[in-house]
Design a protein around this motif. Structure first.
Motif, PDB file in Angstrom:
ATOM      1  N   ALA A 153      28.658  48.336  22.832  1.00 31.82           N
ATOM      2  CA  ALA A 153      28.653  48.519  24.513  1.00 31.82           C
ATOM      3  C   ALA A 153      29.448  47.666  25.502  1.00 31.82           C
ATOM      4  N   THR A 154      28.642  46.540  25.082  1.00 34.14           N
ATOM      5  CA  THR A 154      28.294  45.174  26.166  1.00 34.14           C
ATOM      6  C   THR A 154      29.913  44.662  26.362  1.00 34.14           C
ATOM      7  N   SER A 155      30.710  45.144  25.012  1.00 31.51           N
ATOM      8  CA  SER A 155      31.870  44.696  24.970  1.00 31.51           C
ATOM      9  C   SER A 155      32.769  45.893  25.424  1.00 31.51           C
ATOM     10  N   HIS A 156      32.654  46.710  25.627  1.00 33.05           N
ATOM     11  CA  HIS A 156      33.756  47.425  26.542  1.00 33.05           C
ATOM     12  C   HIS A 156      32.833  47.838  27.311  1.00 33.05           C
ATOM     13  N   ALA A 157      31.463  47.007  28.851  1.00 33.87           N
ATOM     14  CA  ALA A 157      31.432  46.907  29.984  1.00 33.87           C
ATOM     15  C   ALA A 157      32.045  45.362  30.326  1.00 33.87           C
ATOM     16  N   GLU A 158      31.870  44.450  29.403  1.00 35.35           N
ATOM     17  CA  GLU A 158      33.100  43.006  29.787  1.00 35.35           C
ATOM     18  C   GLU A 158      34.525  44.047  30.363  1.00 35.35           C
ATOM     19  N   ALA A 159      34.965  44.909  29.588  1.00 36.28           N
ATOM     20  CA  ALA A 159      35.911  45.152  29.369  1.00 36.28           C
ATOM     21  C   ALA A 159      36.926  45.809  30.758  1.00 36.28           C
ATOM     22  N   ALA A 189      35.105  48.509  31.785  1.00 39.22           N
ATOM     23  CA  ALA A 189      34.585  50.188  31.061  1.00 39.22           C
ATOM     24  C   ALA A 189      33.566  50.629  33.380  1.00 39.22           C
ATOM     25  N   ASP A 190      33.958  51.988  32.880  1.00 42.15           N
ATOM     26  CA  ASP A 190      32.928  52.127  33.963  1.00 42.15           C
ATOM     27  C   ASP A 190      31.674  53.016  33.339  1.00 42.15           C
ATOM     28  N   ILE A 191      31.663  53.308  32.470  1.00 43.99           N
ATOM     29  CA  ILE A 191      30.673  54.285  31.685  1.00 43.99           C
ATOM     30  C   ILE A 191      30.610  54.554  29.773  1.00 43.99           C
ATOM     31  N   VAL A 192      30.158  53.949  29.737  1.00 44.10           N
ATOM     32  CA  VAL A 192      29.687  53.770  28.107  1.00 44.10           C
ATOM     33  C   VAL A 192      28.803  55.092  27.843  1.00 44.10           C
ATOM     34  N   ALA A 193      29.618  55.580  26.495  1.00 45.65           N
ATOM     35  CA  ALA A 193      28.704  56.983  25.889  1.00 45.65           C
ATOM     36  C   ALA A 193      28.704  56.826  24.332  1.00 45.65           C
ATOM     37  N   PRO A 194      26.559  56.574  24.286  1.00 49.83           N
ATOM     38  CA  PRO A 194      26.410  56.390  22.658  1.00 49.83           C
ATOM     39  C   PRO A 194      26.972  57.556  22.420  1.00 49.83           C
ATOM     40  N   SER A 195      27.505  57.642  20.853  1.00 51.36           N
ATOM     41  CA  SER A 195      27.323  59.016  20.230  1.00 51.36           C
ATOM     42  C   SER A 195      26.965  59.129  18.660  1.00 51.36           C
ATOM     43  N   GLY A 239      16.263  55.418  20.456  1.00 54.18           N
ATOM     44  CA  GLY A 239      16.057  54.870  21.588  1.00 54.18           C
ATOM     45  C   GLY A 239      17.366  54.123  21.147  1.00 54.18           C
ATOM     46  N   MET A 240      18.463  54.180  21.491  1.00 51.15           N
ATOM     47  CA  MET A 240      19.913  54.007  21.269  1.00 51.15           C
ATOM     48  C   MET A 240      19.934  54.105  22.698  1.00 51.15           C
ATOM     49  N   VAL A 241      19.158  54.915  23.851  1.00 48.72           N
ATOM     50  CA  VAL A 241      19.888  54.745  25.698  1.00 48.72           C
ATOM     51  C   VAL A 241      19.049  53.116  25.891  1.00 48.72           C
ATOM     52  N   GLY A 242      18.097  53.690  25.052  1.00 49.33           N
ATOM     53  CA  GLY A 242      17.123  52.551  26.010  1.00 49.33           C
ATOM     54  C   GLY A 242      16.929  51.077  26.367  1.00 49.33           C
ATOM     55  N   SER A 243      17.600  50.959  24.579  1.00 47.27           N
ATOM     56  CA  SER A 243      18.556  49.609  23.871  1.00 47.27           C
ATOM     57  C   SER A 243      19.367  49.604  24.511  1.00 47.27           C
ATOM     58  N   ILE A 244      20.439  50.292  24.731  1.00 48.98           N
ATOM     59  CA  ILE A 244      21.544  49.760  25.074  1.00 48.98           C
ATOM     60  C   ILE A 244      21.748  49.650  26.921  1.00 48.98           C
ATOM     61  N   ALA A 276      19.372  48.370  28.464  1.00 50.22           N
ATOM     62  CA  ALA A 276      18.401  46.794  28.187  1.00 50.22           C
ATOM     63  C   ALA A 276      19.417  45.597  27.961  1.00 50.22           C
ATOM     64  N   ALA A 277      20.277  45.918  26.820  1.00 52.23           N
ATOM     65  CA  ALA A 277      21.924  45.141  26.474  1.00 52.23           C
ATOM     66  C   ALA A 277      22.244  45.144  28.088  1.00 52.23           C
ATOM     67  N   LEU A 278      22.932  45.703  28.810  1.00 50.41           N
ATOM     68  CA  LEU A 278      23.918  46.435  29.791  1.00 50.41           C
ATOM     69  C   LEU A 278      22.858  45.440  30.989  1.00 50.41           C
ATOM     70  N   ASP A 279      22.374  45.147  31.155  1.00 51.58           N
ATOM     71  CA  ASP A 279      21.419  44.721  32.138  1.00 51.58           C
ATOM     72  C   ASP A 279      21.186  43.149  31.912  1.00 51.58           C
ATOM     73  N   THR A 280      20.994  43.264  30.583  1.00 52.98           N
ATOM     74  CA  THR A 280      21.018  41.420  30.998  1.00 52.98           C
ATOM     75  C   THR A 280      21.805  40.693  30.802  1.00 52.98           C
ATOM     76  N   ALA A 281      23.155  41.382  30.683  1.00 56.61           N
ATOM     77  CA  ALA A 281      24.461  41.102  30.897  1.00 56.61           C
ATOM     78  C   ALA A 281      24.804  40.508  31.848  1.00 56.61           C
ATOM     79  N   GLY A 282      24.339  41.554  32.440  1.00 55.15           N
ATOM     80  CA  GLY A 282      24.809  41.689  34.442  1.00 55.15           C
ATOM     81  C   GLY A 282      25.316  43.112  34.853  1.00 55.15           C
TER      82      GLY A 282
END
Length: 325
Positions: A154-160, A162-168, A173-178, A180-186
């Motif tokens: 998810a973080t690599s997609h955001a860096e590229a 992406a406007d929205i990441v869609a965990p499938s 706990g996938m939403v909470g985990s992702i 937190a990772a996105l927010d930590t990475a800015g």
């Protein structure tokens, strides 16, 4: 006694358009697209007539064509050149989806780009994350180890871009985990469209050919939803809402309109995915002259929206935009 309440009065052809309760617009539609790192030209998908795997170098032109048609959002799936047990290509900065996102944003910056966050296309075994020995069922998807992998993807997609990441992957706990990772990475502004209620469906068969994501052992019933369970399906979406999902999703769409209507009561925007099997069944029947394709597609999409969908992911998006024009 003849009836005084005559419902047919409101069904005359002149008044029907004025009283239509549910209508489909171009802004309701998301087009799923397959990007193939090994392709040099569009590759037809035999089980999904009219659909292709596109080369990375050509995806921007394809998306521009869709944008000119009126489509405002695309959902990307990647087919990598390399697969391994750790799905390392899924979070490679030069991976197929990462390249595709950058190309699309450079050529068509106002297109909303959604990326599928999963590992099934990238693992050598075809499962949606890290596999290990489960105490209950032998080799199976490991939840928490796979969460760390999804964070990287998810973080690599955001860096590229992406406007929205869609965990499938349907991990607990996938939403909470992702998030937190996105927010930590800015990347606090990147949305999460969660496949919050994803059923273990027989209707995914054509997609597995398209994305080369078939599994080499077992099945996905230990992490995807049992089609028989409605209350559990609602709880899955409720949990993702509590973890911070911005948009929820029900997949597949057509057979699960009851679940879609329930999930819509949570108050968040809801997407519904009209999946490959739904697409292929309509196409096959229409090719044989058993049904009318346009009328059937518009009817099914209208029913999906009527049940509560704010967004509809459908392989018919391009055609529908033409019909609406």
């Amino acid at each position: 006694m003849f009836p005084t309440r005559r419902m047919r009065r409101v069904r005359s052809r002149t008044i029907q358009p004025l009283l239509c309760e549910t209508t489909i617009s171009k802004n309701d539609l998301v087009a799923p697209l397959f990007v193939d790192e090994t392709a040099s030209a569009p590759v037809p998908i035999s089980s999904m007539p009219g659909q292709f795997r596109y080369p990375v170098s050509g995806i921007a032109a394809v998306v521009q064509k869709f944008r000119d048609r009126g489509i405002r959002a695309v959902l990307l799936f990647g087919i990598p050149a390399h697969k391994d047990e750790g799905a390392t290509a899924a979070y490679d900065p030069q991976g197929v989806v990462q390249q595709a996102v950058r190309n699309i944003k450079a050529a068509c910056p106002d297109m909303l780009v959604i990326t599928d966050v999963c590992a099934c296309e990238y693992t050598s075994h075809g499962h949606c994350g890290i596999v290990g020995d489960s105490r209950c069922s032998g080799p199976d998807l490991l939840n928490d180890e796979s969460l760390l992998l999804m964070n990287k993807i998810a973080t690599s997609h955001a860096e590229a871009g992406a406007d929205i990441v869609a965990p499938s992957c349907m991990l607990d706990g996938m939403v909470g985990s992702i998030r937190a990772a996105l927010d930590t990475a800015g990347y606090e502004e990147v949305l999460i469209l969660s496949y919050s209620t994803k059923f273990s469906s027989a209707l995914y068969g054509p997609f597995r050919e398209a994305a080369e994501s078939g599994f080499s052992f077992g099945d996905r019933t230990t992490y995807q939803m049992n089609p028989a369970n409605g209350r559990e399906a609602f709880l899955e979406s409720q949990l993702d809402a509590d973890e911070g999902a911005d948009i929820l999703m029900v997949k597949p769409a057509g057979p699960y309109l009851d679940v879609l209507a329930d999930v819509a009561t949570l108050g968040l925007p809801v997407a519904a995915y009209q999946v490959s099997g739904e697409y292929s069944m309509i196409k096959a029947a229409a090719e044989r002259g058993w049904i009318k394709e346009k009328e059937t597609v518009l009817e099914t999409l209208t029913c999906i929206k009527r049940a509560g969908a704010d967004l509809i992911i459908t392989y018919f998006a391009y055609d529908v935009c033409g019909w609406l024009s």
